[in-house]
Design an enzyme around this catalytic site. Structure first.
Site, PDB file in Angstrom:
ATOM      1  N   CYS A 157       0.841  -1.176   0.000  1.00 53.68           N
ATOM      2  CA  CYS A 157       0.000   0.000   0.000  1.00 53.68           C
ATOM      3  C   CYS A 157       0.880   1.230   0.000  1.00 53.68           C
ATOM      4  CB  CYS A 157      -0.956   0.009   1.195  1.00 53.68           C
ATOM      5  SG  CYS A 157      -0.171   0.344   2.771  1.00 53.68           S
TER       6      CYS A 157
ATOM      7  N   CYS B 227       2.692   2.121   3.220  1.00 53.42           N
ATOM      8  CA  CYS B 227       3.812   1.243   3.540  1.00 53.42           C
ATOM      9  C   CYS B 227       5.044   1.641   2.730  1.00 53.42           C
ATOM     10  CB  CYS B 227       3.456  -0.213   3.234  1.00 53.42           C
ATOM     11  SG  CYS B 227       1.971  -0.775   4.072  1.00 53.42           S
TER      12      CYS B 227
END
Lengths: 93, 411
Positions: free
Chosen positions: A12, A15
């Site tokens: 994501c 992240c």
């Protein structure tokens, strides 16, 4: 003294951002601290990205992205600025 | 944990003077007069405190002449120690569980494209299992969790996970948490109703991760994939999702067969076989299904191995929420829906329709179903877009074309 840094999370934007900022933080710190000779231990700082679900769960992390330094969870379920990450890492230097 | 007993123990200890008294008594039995001398309180206040301490079992009393003598009750203190342990255990309760008397929860995962009838089937299954302890994890794309409204029932414990697919990296951990939470509760059955867009290719990985936290509490009983007889072939050509759902299932159930014909059904069976050479294939008619499979081992029909899911943040479709206050003409709503249905995977919600009252609205493909339902605060539709954010303009244009009543569109 080695500093072990784990960026935990997978797939994501947040992240990826945390990982980017952490790498930048380590680089900048290595430069800044070498003047005080502390740069040595930072150079040994390992930044590991943990993306495997089972590994993440084994670490006891239930929210991502998260930042773990030397086994302690310092950021849980959020990303942070390069500056903030530098401050966190400095505590272990 | 005995909440009442524990609370009364803590309440008894939760006072400065009572703590001082217990400290004094740790030196051995004392007369009330000694306690009065050591503390700055009156006789009646002391009596009040001693009554609480004796009632809770922490202190013993013995009358000798005019005076009462008090001493600590060891059993009471043991109970206090246990109560503290009970509290310490609370955050860990979801971590690690011992299956109750070796009983594991039978876990079924329900997949199937948007509108294939998962919620309808789930409700039927739960009716068949009345009397059993059942848990549900429901996954919805929209924040609203509309299906949750339909299932909510006092006998069933449910966790909702919204805003995406539980198999997607962004929600996988939440899914694992939810499974872990449900793990120690001694359910007979746990149903996971995944979103219609959910791709369960990685369900094995998720169950492995859950084992790390909760031990061996689940008995994976099978993945059941619903196939919409009416829209199957269109959906198959649209997205890899349907393909993956079938590939990874143990039992495929063809639904809405009452709206289809024998030739189509044969073609569907052949197609399913092509995608999954091994799964069992059952038929459902008018929402009814033979639930004999509960007593069978569906996992015998396993074939595909764990692989990465196609659910990722990049492939996540746009979901929009439409709110409306007041009543709407049926014709207006119908026209609006037919304007935008080609650009949506799915539209569903509740609407207050003139002369019909409150109805549950269900749009799959080009078919809209209205079913009477209890009144809500306001009318709401969840729209899952096929064309990304471009549907926003379409929705506004279609609405303006049909009416000038106000409507609210949210992300």
């Amino acid at each position: 003294m080695d500093i072990n840094i784990k960026v935990i999370g997978e797939g994501c934007e947040k992240c990826d951002k945390l990982y980017e900022n952490t790498i930048k933080a380590v680089e900048e710190l290595s430069g800044e601290l070498s003047a005080e000779n502390l740069g040595k231990c930072l150079a040994a700082a390992k930044v590991e990205k943990v993306e495997d679900l089972i590994e993440i769960v084994k670490l006891g992390v239930m929210s991502t992205p998260s930042l773990m330094i030397n086994g302690e969870i310092r950021l849980l379920g959020q990303t942070a600025s390069t500056q903030k990450i530098k401050e966190l890492i400095k505590e272990y230097a | 944990m005995d909440y009442t007993k524990n609370a009364s123990l803590f309440k008894a200890a939760a006072d400065e003077n009572r703590l001082r008294i217990m400290n004094i008594l740790s030196g051995g039995e004392k007369c009330a007069c000694v306690l009065l001398n050591s503390l700055d309180i009156g006789q009646s206040t002391l009596s009040h405190h001693m009554k609480i301490l004796c009632d809770s079992g922490l202190v013993n009393s013995r009358k000798e002449g005019k005076w009462t003598h008090y001493s600590l009750n060891n059993e009471g203190f043991e109970r206090l120690r246990e109560a503290v342990e009970d509290i310490e255990r609370i955050p860990d309760e979801r971590l690690g569980c011992e299956p109750i008397e070796g009983k594991r929860t039978k876990l079924y995962v329900l997949t199937g494209f948007l509108g294939s009838g998962k919620t309808t089937l789930l409700i039927k299954l739960m009716e068949k299992l009345k009397g059993k302890k059942i848990g549900v994890i429901q996954n919805e794309f929209g924040k609203l969790g509309i299906d949750g409204e339909i299932i909510r029932n006092d006998d069933i414990q449910m966790i909702e996970i919204n805003k995406g697919s539980i198999f997607c990296s962004c929600l996988k951990l939440k899914f694992v948490s939810a499974l872990a939470e449900m793990a120690g509760k001694g359910f007979d059955y746990l149903f996971v109703e995944s979103s219609g867009l959910g791709d369960p290719s990685n369900v094995e990985e998720i169950l492995e991760a859950t084992k790390v936290i909760s031990g061996d509490c689940f008995d994976f009983a099978g993945a059941i994939c619903l196939v919409d007889a009416v829209n199957f072939f269109d959906e198959l050509s649209d997205l890899e999702t349907v393909y993956r759902q079938l590939k990874h299932c143990n039992l495929a159930v063809i639904t809405k067969t009452d709206l289809s014909d024998a030739d189509t059904l044969t073609a569907i069976r052949e197609k399913i076989r092509e995608i999954n050479p091994v799964c069992r294939i059952d038929i459902s008619c008018n929402g009814n299904l033979d639930t004999g499979f509960f007593n069978e081992d569906l996992t015998l029909y396993s074939w595909a191995e764990n692989e990465d899911t196609t659910n990722t943040e990049e492939t996540k479709p746009k979901t929009l929420f439409m709110n409306f206050d007041g009543e709407i003409e049926e014709g207006t709503l119908e026209s609006f829906i037919s304007d935008i249905e080609k650009s949506s995977y799915r539209i569903k919600g509740f609407f207050n329709i003139k002369e019909r009252g409150w109805c549950q609205v269900d749009v799959v493909g080009d078919r809209t179903d209205y079913k009477p339902c209890p009144a809500k605060e306001r009318s709401q539709l969840v729209i899952i877009s096929r064309i990304g954010p471009a549907i926003i303009k379409e929705i506004f244009d279609a609405w303006r074309k049909r009416t000038d009543l106000p409507m609210e569109l949210k992300n």
